[in-house]
Design an enzyme around this catalytic site. Structure first.
Site, PDB file in Angstrom:
ATOM      1  N   CYS A 104      59.686  45.342  41.659  1.00 46.10           N
ATOM      2  CA  CYS A 104      59.467  46.565  40.791  1.00 46.10           C
ATOM      3  C   CYS A 104      59.337  47.744  41.646  1.00 46.10           C
ATOM      4  O   CYS A 104      60.243  48.319  42.167  1.00 46.10           O
ATOM      5  CB  CYS A 104      58.343  46.127  40.044  1.00 46.10           C
ATOM      6  N   TYR A 105      57.997  48.425  41.740  1.00 41.79           N
ATOM      7  CA  TYR A 105      58.027  49.636  42.652  1.00 41.79           C
ATOM      8  C   TYR A 105      58.731  49.302  44.066  1.00 41.79           C
ATOM      9  O   TYR A 105      59.248  50.414  44.678  1.00 41.79           O
ATOM     10  CB  TYR A 105      56.679  50.345  42.562  1.00 41.79           C
ATOM     11  N   GLY A 111      53.831  48.769  41.731  1.00 39.02           N
ATOM     12  CA  GLY A 111      52.823  49.806  41.661  1.00 39.02           C
ATOM     13  C   GLY A 111      52.972  50.708  40.587  1.00 39.02           C
ATOM     14  O   GLY A 111      53.998  50.820  39.805  1.00 39.02           O
ATOM     15  N   GLU A 151      56.043  36.999  40.183  1.00 36.36           N
ATOM     16  CA  GLU A 151      54.637  36.389  40.483  1.00 36.36           C
ATOM     17  C   GLU A 151      54.072  35.885  39.237  1.00 36.36           C
ATOM     18  O   GLU A 151      53.173  35.202  39.188  1.00 36.36           O
ATOM     19  CB  GLU A 151      53.761  37.063  41.289  1.00 36.36           C
ATOM     20  N   SER A 203      24.292  27.595  47.254  1.00 32.50           N
ATOM     21  CA  SER A 203      24.043  28.110  46.041  1.00 32.50           C
ATOM     22  C   SER A 203      24.182  26.999  45.113  1.00 32.50           C
ATOM     23  O   SER A 203      23.809  27.021  43.773  1.00 32.50           O
ATOM     24  CB  SER A 203      24.306  29.299  45.408  1.00 32.50           C
ATOM     25  N   LYS A 228      40.834  30.319  45.318  1.00 32.02           N
ATOM     26  CA  LYS A 228      39.712  29.341  44.726  1.00 32.02           C
ATOM     27  C   LYS A 228      40.386  27.874  44.533  1.00 32.02           C
ATOM     28  O   LYS A 228      39.899  26.806  45.104  1.00 32.02           O
ATOM     29  CB  LYS A 228      39.466  29.701  43.299  1.00 32.02           C
ATOM     30  N   GLY A 276      27.329  26.055  44.097  1.00 33.70           N
ATOM     31  CA  GLY A 276      28.743  26.719  43.814  1.00 33.70           C
ATOM     32  C   GLY A 276      29.951  25.995  44.932  1.00 33.70           C
ATOM     33  O   GLY A 276      29.589  25.443  45.889  1.00 33.70           O
ATOM     34  N   VAL A 277      31.148  26.065  44.323  1.00 31.10           N
ATOM     35  CA  VAL A 277      32.180  25.484  45.066  1.00 31.10           C
ATOM     36  C   VAL A 277      32.196  26.222  46.521  1.00 31.10           C
ATOM     37  O   VAL A 277      32.311  25.700  47.270  1.00 31.10           O
ATOM     38  CB  VAL A 277      33.466  25.354  44.240  1.00 31.10           C
ATOM     39  N   ASP A 278      32.076  27.446  46.317  1.00 34.80           N
ATOM     40  CA  ASP A 278      32.513  28.089  47.595  1.00 34.80           C
ATOM     41  C   ASP A 278      31.452  27.768  48.638  1.00 34.80           C
ATOM     42  O   ASP A 278      31.793  27.667  49.889  1.00 34.80           O
ATOM     43  CB  ASP A 278      32.766  29.638  47.055  1.00 34.80           C
ATOM     44  N   SER A 279      30.230  28.251  48.255  1.00 34.09           N
ATOM     45  CA  SER A 279      29.286  27.983  49.447  1.00 34.09           C
ATOM     46  C   SER A 279      28.988  26.359  49.737  1.00 34.09           C
ATOM     47  O   SER A 279      28.822  26.255  51.012  1.00 34.09           O
ATOM     48  CB  SER A 279      27.937  28.347  48.890  1.00 34.09           C
ATOM     49  N   SER A 280      29.319  25.384  49.014  1.00 37.98           N
ATOM     50  CA  SER A 280      29.193  24.238  49.308  1.00 37.98           C
ATOM     51  C   SER A 280      30.541  23.616  50.298  1.00 37.98           C
ATOM     52  O   SER A 280      30.154  22.930  51.092  1.00 37.98           O
ATOM     53  CB  SER A 280      29.285  23.278  48.017  1.00 37.98           C
ATOM     54  N   HIS A 330      59.082  40.971  37.766  1.00 32.78           N
ATOM     55  CA  HIS A 330      57.865  40.303  38.545  1.00 32.78           C
ATOM     56  C   HIS A 330      57.871  38.929  38.558  1.00 32.78           C
ATOM     57  O   HIS A 330      57.293  38.189  37.443  1.00 32.78           O
ATOM     58  CB  HIS A 330      56.449  40.893  37.508  1.00 32.78           C
TER      59      HIS A 330
END
Length: 513
Positions: A81-82, A54, A168, A220, A366, A222-226, A166
């Site tokens: 970190c923080y 942070g 990550e 649409s 994703k 797109g990957v997500d809606s499909s 970090h």
């Protein structure tokens, strides 16, 4: 679900990355503001806590702190970190401003006796102006760096750990493995978060939520809606009807491809709605990106409400909302990191909509969505489709949205994709994770056929990324860029200049709006 990790966000723009790395270890986790109520955090029955970084200093007035119930839980804690500094401060250690601020790459020297970092020196990513000068009682140093005598610390008995760096981010060598050791080996969480387990849990939740009711899916292409539609279809079969709205804001030839994919490949009942005129009318004259997103969200729901009446008024609407959409759209008072942008299918929805949302991907990243799509047997062309924003070309056509400008953008974008594909550069392993054109509301002077032109500029955006939360600009060969530029200027009326975006994320986002 009890095999989980709770990540507390102290304002870090890297907080999503921590969650992403934990998920990569096949462990489910959720991200919470540091001051979220105990009932909300403990509702997921976490087996450990990770405290993010942070921007604050622990000694500032009003600085974020570790809530008492976290320490009283006797669960393992990893402070980053923080988060490490907050843990030190809460337990009676000392944090002071550092004489030499560490930012960027540094060399970490693990100390004997640690079971988290290994024994060899390695590169880490530092980003701090304060440092630990006295560890709390019971803690020992586990690593040091040039400017941090306590670059890592631990109280093995309590299973409390702190990292000044970090783990990550990709710049830290082996950082993902450090996080895996904490969540799996130290916290004892079983790595059971897999595509198949996600599908099984989602199917049960969908059936429980919708019962025997009819459900609409917004698709649409797109990957997500499909993937969301396919997941719901597997759960409830013919109770689902998919509705595709041709907004006029999709990529070139995309509407035809979407209709074919759903009707022929997935066998889902699909209603196609032609709504180009409605969208262009609603967006006329608007240039503010946030307002454009909200207009798209409003129009989206109104069209579906109209379709619902024709289909017997289904109660439920499927949306492909994913976890980064939710986190990035959170208001500052709900998430301590600044709001980046509103996603039309999260913050852009009207408050008076009549649907109850079904969002089976709401807590997925994703690449988890893609893995679920593959496990469901979706065609590779659909699962690995180039990412596309929910509001469509409204956020790539900067300035006013008109049919002429959008068509201009479609043609330029199609040329870019054709040339990258021909050069074998389309796709992460080939050189680009995502590529698209952006039309700028900026006109400049040019010369074509010995005549002066005063036309718009087109920007090319191409990036390489593992997770779409951080990204670097793709090093496309100059000869390919030259072909793209030449073709766009020669073949697309209204564009006389092409520029290439060489900004990473952060500081920029991948999309321009």
């Amino acid at each position: 679900m009890s095999n989980t990790i709770a990540i507390l966000d102290f304002g870090s723009q890297y907080a999503q990355l921590i969650a992403r790395r934990v998920r990569e270890a096949h462990v489910y986790c959720e991200l919470f503001p540091w001051d979220a109520p105990s009932e909300r955090i403990m509702s997921i029955k976490p087996k450990a806590f990770i405290l993010s970084g942070g921007p604050k200093s622990v000694y500032e007035p009003g600085a974020p702190f570790i809530q008492k119930f976290i320490l009283d839980s006797n669960l393992p804690i990893l402070g980053i970190c923080y988060g490490m500094q907050a843990l030190t401060h809460a337990l009676g250690g000392k944090v002071d401003p550092s004489a030499a601020r560490e930012y960027g790459k540094a060399t970490l020297e693990p100390l004997p006796g640690n079971n988290l970092l290994g024994n060899e020196n390695f590169q880490v990513w530092m980003s701090h102006g304060d440092r630990i000068t006295k560890v709390p009682d019971g803690f020992v140093a586990w690593a040091k760096s040039d400017h941090s005598p306590y670059a890592a610390m631990a109280d093995p008995k309590k299973r409390y750990f702190g990292l000044q760096f970090h783990p990550e981010v990709n710049h830290t060598i082996g950082g993902a493995e450090i996080l895996r050791r904490f969540v799996v080996e130290i916290a004892g969480v079983s790595p059971e978060w897999t595509p198949q387990s996600i599908i099984e849990q989602s199917i049960n939740q969908i059936r429980q939520q919708v019962g025997k009711n009819r459900v609409l899916a917004a698709v649409s292409g797109g990957v997500d809606s499909s993937v969301a539609a396919a997941l719901v279809h597997q759960a409830i079969g013919d109770q689902l009807v998919a509705v595709f709205v041709d907004t006029g804001l999709l990529r070139k030839d995309e509407p035809e491809q979407v209709v074919k994919a759903f009707r022929e490949m997935l066998g889902v009942e699909l209603v196609a709605v032609q709504a180009q005129d409605e969208y262009f009318s609603a967006l006329k004259g608007e240039t503010d990106p946030e307002k454009k997103r909200r207009i798209v969200g409003e129009k989206f729901i109104r069209i579906f409400e109209k379709q619902a009446k024709n289909l017997g008024q289904p109660k439920f609407l499927v949306q492909g909302t994913i976890y980064p959409d939710v986190v990035e759209s959170s208001a500052p008072d709900r998430n301590k990191a600044d709001k980046i942008k509103t996603h039309h299918n999260v913050g852009g929805l009207p408050k008076d909509m009549t649907f109850e949302l079904v969002e089976p991907l709401r807590f997925l990243f994703k690449d988890e969505v893609r893995a679920v799509g593959e496990a469901l047997g979706l065609p590779a062309a659909m699962v690995w489709r180039q990412p596309f924003p929910g509001p469509g070309l409204t956020v790539r056509c900067l300035g006013e949205i008109t049919p002429e400008r959008v068509q201009r953008l479609k043609e330029a974008d199609a040329i870019l994709i054709q040339e990258l594909s021909s050069a074998g550069l389309l796709g992460k392993n080939a050189g680009t994770s995502q590529a698209f054109a952006v039309l700028l509301p900026v006109q400049s002077v040019g010369v074509m056929g010995d005549q002066r032109t005063y036309q718009e500029a087109c920007a090319i955006r191409a990036v390489l990324t593992d997770d779409f939360m951080t990204a670097d600009w793709a090093r496309i060969p100059y000869d390919v860029l030259a072909r793209v530029s030449t073709r766009i200027v020669n073949e697309v009326p209204g564009i006389n200049r092409v520029v290439y975006d060489i900004t990473s994320k952060p500081p920029a986002t991948i999309e321009w709006e």
